[in-house]
Write an enzyme that holds these catalytic residues in place. Structure first.
Site, PDB file in Angstrom:
ATOM      1  N   HIS A 146      -1.425  -2.473   5.529  1.00  0.00           N
ATOM      2  CA  HIS A 146      -0.047  -1.881   6.631  1.00  0.00           C
ATOM      3  C   HIS A 146       0.645  -3.543   5.958  1.00  0.00           C
ATOM      4  CE1 HIS A 146       2.735  -0.668   9.882  1.00  0.00           C
ATOM      5  NE2 HIS A 146       2.664  -2.351   9.901  1.00  0.00           N
ATOM      6  N   CYS A 147       2.065  -2.891   5.279  1.00  0.00           N
ATOM      7  CA  CYS A 147       2.666  -4.256   5.202  1.00  0.00           C
ATOM      8  C   CYS A 147       4.091  -4.645   6.409  1.00  0.00           C
ATOM      9  CB  CYS A 147       3.768  -3.908   3.990  1.00  0.00           C
ATOM     10  SG  CYS A 147       4.262  -5.168   3.632  1.00  0.00           S
TER      11      CYS A 147
END
Length: 185
Positions: A146-147
């Site tokens: 998850h960026c």
């Protein structure tokens, strides 16, 4: 006429959908907006202050290459951020079950036995290489991470756009630093 329920309408996760499910954004998008402001802000400063000097003293190709890279960076950032990373939807539409199924299930695909893990939160047997993102509260196929900088999970459907974003941004940063260094001399 019966209404067709779309995938995003029965989605139990925290993600937000816009434009009839065509755009998807993670629940915590503040860092994404900061990222957009930083990229656009530094690029505007570079184009306003450094590019005229570089165009006169070095070569007019530098502003052109920088402009093209800037468009690729912004385009790939938005494509990564707003594309569904391939979230998995519950088979039962999110309805609670009385008793959870076993933790794993074996399926045979092309003669190979594959173990599928059950996700208690999403109420599905996850496909291979799928993982649960605790921030978005959903399972993502080929989950990488998850960026927060793009405001989305990086998965099967948006990995190539994420990779293009990273490469183009790195090249743009190199050009901006070299351009700033050349202007100082």
């Amino acid at each position: 006429m019966a209404k067709v329920t779309r995938k995003w309408e029965m989605f139990p996760g925290r993600n937000r959908f816009c434009c009839d499910g065509r755009l998807m954004m993670a629940p915590h998008a503040a860092v994404f907006y900061i990222n957009v402001i930083l990229i656009i802000g530094t690029s505007v400063l570079f184009f306003v202050f450094d590019c005229p000097y570089l165009s006169r003293r070095v070569t007019p190709v530098i502003p052109v290459i920088s402009g093209v890279l800037f468009l690729f960076v912004i385009g790939s950032l938005f494509k990564t951020s707003f594309t569904d990373p391939d979230i998995s939807i519950p088979n039962n539409g999110g309805t609670p079950t009385i008793r959870p199924p076993p933790r794993t299930k074996e399926v045979v695909i092309k003669g190979n036995s594959i173990k599928l893990k059950y996700c208690v939160t999403c109420k599905i047997f996850r496909p291979p290489r799928a993982s649960h993102c605790s921030l978005c509260n959903n399972c993502v196929e080929n989950f990488d991470h998850h960026c927060p900088w793009v405001g989305n999970c990086v998965g099967r459907r948006n990995y190539r756009f994420f990779y293009m974003f990273i490469v183009c941004l790195s090249l743009l940063i190199i050009i901006v630093f070299i351009g700033a260094y050349l202007k100082i001399d």
